[in-house]
Motif scaffolding. Structure first.
Motif, PDB file in Angstrom:
ATOM      1  N   ASP A  81       0.840  -1.194   0.000  1.00  0.00           N
ATOM      2  CA  ASP A  81       0.000   0.000   0.000  1.00  0.00           C
ATOM      3  C   ASP A  81       0.881   1.253   0.000  1.00  0.00           C
ATOM      4  N   PRO A  82       0.307   2.393  -0.408  1.00  0.00           N
ATOM      5  CA  PRO A  82       1.100   3.624  -0.468  1.00  0.00           C
ATOM      6  C   PRO A  82       1.572   4.080   0.915  1.00  0.00           C
ATOM      7  N   CYS A  83       2.608   4.912   0.882  1.00  0.00           N
ATOM      8  CA  CYS A  83       3.087   5.598   2.088  1.00  0.00           C
ATOM      9  C   CYS A  83       2.572   7.034   2.023  1.00  0.00           C
ATOM     10  N   VAL A  84       2.011   7.501   3.129  1.00  0.00           N
ATOM     11  CA  VAL A  84       1.537   8.882   3.224  1.00  0.00           C
ATOM     12  C   VAL A  84       2.487   9.656   4.130  1.00  0.00           C
ATOM     13  N   LEU A  85       2.997  10.769   3.639  1.00  0.00           N
ATOM     14  CA  LEU A  85       3.904  11.607   4.414  1.00  0.00           C
ATOM     15  C   LEU A  85       3.210  12.909   4.769  1.00  0.00           C
ATOM     16  N   ARG A  86       3.287  13.287   6.038  1.00  0.00           N
ATOM     17  CA  ARG A  86       2.685  14.529   6.505  1.00  0.00           C
ATOM     18  C   ARG A  86       3.635  15.217   7.481  1.00  0.00           C
ATOM     19  N   PRO A  87       3.627  16.545   7.520  1.00  0.00           N
ATOM     20  CA  PRO A  87       4.378  17.225   8.573  1.00  0.00           C
ATOM     21  C   PRO A  87       3.654  17.061   9.909  1.00  0.00           C
ATOM     22  N   VAL A  88       4.390  17.013  10.997  1.00  0.00           N
ATOM     23  CA  VAL A  88       3.798  16.952  12.330  1.00  0.00           C
ATOM     24  C   VAL A  88       3.669  18.387  12.845  1.00  0.00           C
ATOM     25  N   ASP A  89       2.453  18.779  13.183  1.00  0.00           N
ATOM     26  CA  ASP A  89       2.181  20.145  13.656  1.00  0.00           C
ATOM     27  C   ASP A  89       2.661  21.177  12.648  1.00  0.00           C
ATOM     28  N   GLY A  90       2.289  20.977  11.387  1.00  0.00           N
ATOM     29  CA  GLY A  90       2.728  21.909  10.358  1.00  0.00           C
ATOM     30  C   GLY A  90       1.624  22.209   9.359  1.00  0.00           C
ATOM     31  N   PRO A  91       1.984  22.726   8.182  1.00  0.00           N
ATOM     32  CA  PRO A  91       1.001  23.093   7.159  1.00  0.00           C
ATOM     33  C   PRO A  91       0.192  21.890   6.687  1.00  0.00           C
ATOM     34  N   ASP A  92      -0.890  22.183   5.973  1.00  0.00           N
ATOM     35  CA  ASP A  92      -1.770  21.147   5.424  1.00  0.00           C
ATOM     36  C   ASP A  92      -1.138  20.606   4.142  1.00  0.00           C
ATOM     37  N   PHE A  93      -0.180  19.716   4.324  1.00  0.00           N
ATOM     38  CA  PHE A  93       0.572  19.145   3.210  1.00  0.00           C
ATOM     39  C   PHE A  93       0.561  17.633   3.348  1.00  0.00           C
ATOM     40  N   LEU A  94       0.464  16.938   2.230  1.00  0.00           N
ATOM     41  CA  LEU A  94       0.664  15.489   2.271  1.00  0.00           C
ATOM     42  C   LEU A  94       1.233  15.013   0.950  1.00  0.00           C
ATOM     43  N   GLY A  95       2.046  13.976   1.058  1.00  0.00           N
ATOM     44  CA  GLY A  95       2.574  13.301  -0.115  1.00  0.00           C
ATOM     45  C   GLY A  95       2.183  11.834  -0.062  1.00  0.00           C
ATOM     46  N   VAL A  96       1.800  11.293  -1.179  1.00  0.00           N
ATOM     47  CA  VAL A  96       1.465   9.871  -1.287  1.00  0.00           C
ATOM     48  C   VAL A  96       2.444   9.240  -2.275  1.00  0.00           C
ATOM     49  N   VAL A  97       3.161   8.203  -1.837  1.00  0.00           N
ATOM     50  CA  VAL A  97       4.133   7.532  -2.687  1.00  0.00           C
ATOM     51  C   VAL A  97       3.747   6.066  -2.818  1.00  0.00           C
ATOM     52  N   MET A  98       3.630   5.598  -4.058  1.00  0.00           N
ATOM     53  CA  MET A  98       3.246   4.206  -4.292  1.00  0.00           C
ATOM     54  C   MET A  98       4.421   3.280  -3.969  1.00  0.00           C
ATOM     55  N   PRO A  99       4.124   2.057  -3.501  1.00  0.00           N
ATOM     56  CA  PRO A  99       5.197   1.119  -3.120  1.00  0.00           C
ATOM     57  C   PRO A  99       5.845   0.457  -4.330  1.00  0.00           C
TER      58      PRO A  99
END
Length: 374
Positions: A353-371
């Protein structure tokens, strides 16, 4: 369009800068419309302007110059730019001659360049006279683009991916890009016009929009949805028109995993550093690295049959069952580099499944990377 001979005086640095912007817009490859490789220089009662277009992106800029004789002329943009750059930083005189020639003089230097009829230059798209304009700090637009531009597809055949989706409710703007292997989404308090259905800015236009705001420290103005299918951006001195893509962007919300069962929190700078080192050893074509996550640690392994093996381990906060999965290191690096927080969260469901990357206590940003399989 006026066709009388033009005559202007202008400082070399100002003209060189304006031509550099025009050269990035013109179509240098068009054999059907060679006029699109040219820049239009016009002197009239409103001042001196430079215009360029490839029919997808168009620009018009007013330049500080002295107009001696009103008129207009078309000259090959790249050739004129190279000539102007070669001249010293002194005042120049540009004089239109018969048969669409242009004479450039400064001191004892003189160039005569063959041009084309200004009447053959296409009309540039323009916003409706009653169009509503919204002023936005250029820095906010610059940041919005920078956060997501790296995951725009470069495959021009995939028109619906070779663009940035821009949504706005008038208070918050959301930018989304994907190349089919990863997805990036960023929302920020940017008071753009309402694009509630979203507009698709093609990659080519996005590059020019980034250049446009990079050069301007103050505010730029945007139009709302335009019947012509263009996005118009302007300042007091310059106008930019971008033809929008008329396709359907993928339903990106469906790509973002919900209710991830595993979550790792890591130091962003440390994770970024070990990924960059691992990327050097990873297979060149795939940049695959293996992530092994367990309570308290993250182990990264890059195995290249031609070079060797790299193994890195860092401390993390981890919840959920242990996991081992493969990902493209370059994709993870670019997503992490777009963040600014000290801590980042990596969320997973299963190894495929994909990996979701988010900042902790930061802007509304996310990255989704396929495996990737390892």
């Amino acid at each position: 369009m006026p066709t009388k001979p033009i005559e202007i005086e202008i400082d070399q640095p100002r003209l060189a800068a304006a031509l550099a912007a025009a050269v990035s817009v013109v179509d240098k490859r068009s054999s059907n419309q060679p006029i699109l490789a040219s820049v239009l220089i016009t002197a009239d009662a409103k001042g001196v302007h430079i215009a360029a277009t490839d029919m997808q992106v168009s620009m018009r800029e007013k330049i500080d110059a002295t107009s001696i004789a009103h008129g207009s002329i078309c000259i090959a943009a790249d050739y004129l730019s190279r000539v102007i750059r070669s001249l010293p930083a002194k005042p120049l005189r540009l004089t239109g001659l018969d048969n669409h020639w242009l004479k450039v003089t400064t001191g004892r230097s003189e160039f005569k360049l063959m041009g084309q009829a200004a009447a053959d230059f296409p009309d540039l798209p323009a916003a409706e006279p009653k169009a509503m304009w919204t002023a936005v700090p250029a820095a906010l637009i610059r940041d919005l683009i920078a956060k997501v531009e790296f995951s725009v597809s470069t495959d021009e055949a995939r028109v619906n991916l070779c663009c940035m989706l821009l949504e706005s409710d008038g208070k918050t703007a959301t930018a989304v890009t994907t190349d089919g292997h990863r997805l990036t989404k960023y929302s920020a308090a940017v008071a753009l016009p309402k694009y509630e259905r979203g507009i698709l800015i093609p990659r080519r236009g996005l590059i020019e929009l980034r250049k446009f705001v990079d050069k301007r420290p103050g505010e730029v103005e945007f139009t709302g949805s335009d019947p012509s299918g263009h996005l118009f951006v302007r300042t007091a001195q310059a106008h930019l028109a971008i033809k929008l893509n008329n396709v359907v962007f993928p339903p990106y919300e469906q790509v973002i995993p919900k209710n991830s069962q595993r979550r790792a929190v890591a130091d962003r700078a440390e994770l970024l550093a070990v990924l960059k080192r691992s990327e050097m050893m990873a297979p060149e074509k795939t940049a695959t690295v293996k992530l092994e996550l367990a309570r308290g640690s993250l182990v990264l392994t890059a195995d290249n049959p031609d070079l060797g093996i790299a193994r890195e381990e860092i401390d993390i906060e981890f919840t959920g069952e242990a996991l081992a999965a493969g990902f493209n290191a370059s994709y993870l690096i670019e997503a992490l580099a777009a963040m600014t927080t000290a801590k980042v969260a990596l969320e997973f469901q299963g190894e495929l499944d994909p990996c979701v990357l988010r900042p902790v206590d930061g802007p509304d940003f996310l990255g989704v990377v396929m495996p990737m399989r390892v």
